[in-house]
Design a protein around this motif. Structure first.
Motif, mmCIF file in Angstrom:
data_model
loop_
_atom_site.group_PDB
_atom_site.id
_atom_site.type_symbol
_atom_site.label_atom_id
_atom_site.label_comp_id
_atom_site.label_asym_id
_atom_site.label_seq_id
_atom_site.Cartn_x
_atom_site.Cartn_y
_atom_site.Cartn_z
ATOM 1 N N GLN A 2 37.336 0.134 58.203
ATOM 2 C CA GLN A 2 38.441 1.080 58.171
ATOM 3 C C GLN A 2 38.643 1.807 59.494
ATOM 4 O O GLN A 2 39.753 2.262 59.777
ATOM 5 C CB GLN A 2 38.215 2.113 57.048
ATOM 6 N N VAL A 3 37.584 1.924 60.294
ATOM 7 C CA VAL A 3 37.658 2.652 61.564
ATOM 8 C C VAL A 3 37.012 1.802 62.652
ATOM 9 O O VAL A 3 35.909 1.276 62.465
ATOM 10 C CB VAL A 3 36.946 4.017 61.484
ATOM 11 N N VAL A 4 37.683 1.688 63.793
ATOM 12 C CA VAL A 4 37.094 1.025 64.956
ATOM 13 C C VAL A 4 36.286 2.074 65.719
ATOM 14 O O VAL A 4 36.860 2.969 66.342
ATOM 15 C CB VAL A 4 38.176 0.412 65.863
ATOM 16 N N GLU A 5 34.972 1.956 65.676
ATOM 17 C CA GLU A 5 34.098 2.981 66.261
ATOM 18 C C GLU A 5 32.831 2.338 66.811
ATOM 19 O O GLU A 5 32.562 1.149 66.606
ATOM 20 C CB GLU A 5 33.734 4.028 65.200
ATOM 21 N N ASN A 6 32.062 3.153 67.541
ATOM 22 C CA ASN A 6 30.757 2.748 68.076
ATOM 23 C C ASN A 6 30.830 1.525 68.977
ATOM 24 O O ASN A 6 29.911 0.696 69.002
ATOM 25 C CB ASN A 6 29.774 2.482 66.927
ATOM 26 N N ASP A 62 42.949 1.846 59.915
ATOM 27 C CA ASP A 62 44.076 2.745 60.135
ATOM 28 C C ASP A 62 43.782 3.754 61.241
ATOM 29 O O ASP A 62 44.656 4.536 61.622
ATOM 30 C CB ASP A 62 44.456 3.481 58.850
ATOM 31 N N THR A 63 42.541 3.753 61.740
ATOM 32 C CA THR A 63 42.142 4.704 62.776
ATOM 33 C C THR A 63 41.278 4.001 63.809
ATOM 34 O O THR A 63 40.428 3.180 63.461
ATOM 35 C CB THR A 63 41.339 5.876 62.164
ATOM 36 N N ILE A 64 41.512 4.345 65.067
ATOM 37 C CA ILE A 64 40.686 3.872 66.170
ATOM 38 C C ILE A 64 40.029 5.080 66.809
ATOM 39 O O ILE A 64 40.711 6.063 67.120
ATOM 40 C CB ILE A 64 41.509 3.081 67.200
ATOM 41 N N GLU A 65 38.738 5.012 66.993
ATOM 42 C CA GLU A 65 37.969 6.154 67.499
ATOM 43 C C GLU A 65 38.571 6.683 68.794
ATOM 44 O O GLU A 65 38.789 5.952 69.753
ATOM 45 C CB GLU A 65 36.517 5.738 67.734
ATOM 46 N N GLU A 66 38.833 7.977 68.822
ATOM 47 C CA GLU A 66 39.421 8.607 70.005
ATOM 48 C C GLU A 66 39.019 10.087 69.996
ATOM 49 O O GLU A 66 39.771 10.953 69.585
ATOM 50 C CB GLU A 66 40.939 8.456 69.993
#
Length: 436
Positions: free
Chosen positions: A250-254, A271-275
């Motif tokens: 669900q989130v592009v992170e790390n 729906d969210t990309i880490e920023e």
């Protein structure tokens, strides 16, 4: 001279005894590969220690401490010939399997009929087979593979494996294919020296563990699993290809500050990309060249504004709806291919024209070639409704910013009227200044 000849003879005899121990490693209680050392480098203290005890000694670490010349191949795409280029003396289909082998237990007979590619072992004066292909053999137990320490290429695809722990005895393993199995744990074995390529697709992995021990990974394919969160790869500083398509992310992170060149996360629930502040997020991937986020729920292109080396951006079938997002990509001078098909933005008038005018280095848009004729026609479009809408949106933001200042109601009303009047009266000039 006599002493030198005697010393060479002792060294050769010691090596022969050492390899004899390797051949009988399966009979030893705990043959740990990281505890092997070249016997000729040991001092002869006159003790009567048996070869089996030498093999198990914790002082024998020299042979496997470095992979020698083999480590030079770890960045090669295809260091081993394909099956068409191999010369096989035996055909596995001619082997008659016994009952145990038919039940999925790997045997030395099966390995002997599947192993290939004879290469010289680094630092040791002998040759060994380094490629083993055992795909589609209905395997459930691969314990027999422990004896073959020098395997570099291993294909176990299309089997029924639930664990890979026996691979911990393959310290020189570089290429691993285990797609289409029943694995739930990712890389659950002792890390080899230079494991480079891993294909773990079509399994049942739900969680990514900390992969710091597998620091040498360059290519990691985890598509078609059940992963919900990206984690455990922060220390993979050589990782250049990451495929997480068809998971539950669900989130592009790390992924901050990795050396990724290709990032594929198709068909997830993103729906969210880490920023979160500077030095974090997808904008820190300074070497990224290809990003594929097709079939997700992303609503903005501003996340990619800092990916200055990006060449291909595929973000079709998402929720991008604003023309101003195209303007966020204007600084990507290396962007050659952009795919925004099946987004709400494609239904807006003059969307393609704005892409032609804003992205001057684009060669392909939505699968079609960007020609010089299309660029010229976009500059002579008489109706500039999309630029007017963009400028009005900016004026509205400026107006809201001024209204948030701590002022009296009378002053705010006067400033609001003046700003609104200014926004409409100077729109034409500001359009030419901003977009031309």
């Amino acid at each position: 001279m006599s002493r030198k000849c005697e010393k060479d003879t002792q060294s050769n005899n010691s090596l022969l005894n050492y390899f004899a121990v390797l051949d009988n490693a399966s009979q030893i209680s705990s043959p740990i590969p990281s505890q092997i050392k070249i016997p000729e480098l040991l001092e002869d203290d006159g003790s009567s220690e048996s070869e089996g005890e030498m093999f198990k000694s914790d002082t024998h670490v020299r042979v496997l401490e470095g992979a020698g010349d083999w480590k030079a191949h770890r960045f090669s795409e295809e260091p081993f010939p394909t099956r068409k280029g191999e010369v096989r003396m035996r055909n596995f289909n001619d082997l008659k399997l016994n009952d145990e082998e038919l039940n999925g237990v790997l045997s030395q007979r099966m390995i002997a009929w599947s192993i290939s590619n004879l290469q010289r072992v680094p630092e040791l004066n002998f040759y060994a087979y380094v490629k083993l292909s055992l795909e589609a053999k209905e395997l459930t137990d691969i314990t027999a593979i422990k004896k073959y320490h020098f395997i570099q290429y291993l294909d176990l695809s299309f089997n029924k494996l639930t664990t890979l722990q026996p691979l911990g005895d393959l310290p020189f393993l570089q290429y691993l294919y285990v797609s289409h199995n029943e694995l739930e744990n990712l890389l659950d074995f002792k890390a080899p020296f230079y494991l480079t390529y891993v294909n773990f697709s079509y399994n049942h992995v739900k969680k990514m563990p900390d992969l710091k021990d597998f620091w040498s990974l360059v290519h990691l394919d985890l598509c078609f699993n059940e992963i919900e969160k990206i984690e455990g790869i922060e220390s993979l500083r050589f990782l250049s290809h990451l495929d997480l398509s068809h998971n539950k992310i669900q989130v592009v992170e790390n992924i901050s500050n990795l050396r990724l060149q290709t990032l594929l996360i198709r068909s997830n629930m993103i729906d969210t990309i880490e920023e979160e502040g500077k030095g974090v997020g997808i904008s820190t991937l300074h070497l990224i060249r290809t990003i594929d986020l097709t079939y997700n729920n992303i609503s903005s292109l501003r996340y990619f504004e800092g990916c200055y080396n990006l060449e291909t951006l595929i973000i079709a079938a998402n929720k991008i709806s604003s023309l101003t997002d195209i303007y966020c990509l204007r600084s990507l001078i290396h962007l050659r291919s952009l795919d925004i098909r099946d987004n709400p933005i494609c239904c807006l008038p003059y969307c393609m024209s704005m892409c032609y005018r804003t992205l001057e280095h684009l060669h392909e848009l939505n699968g079609d070639e960007v020609t010089a004729k299309k660029r010229v026609m976009s500059k002579f479009t008489p109706n500039v409704e999309y630029t007017l809408r963009a400028r009005l949106d900016r004026m509205e933001l400026l107006l809201l910013e001024q209204m948030n200042q701590p002022m009296s109601s009378g002053v705010m009303l006067i400033i609001s009227r003046r700003m609104l009047s200014l926004s409409f009266s100077s729109t034409r000039g500001l359009l030419e200044y901003t977009f031309d």
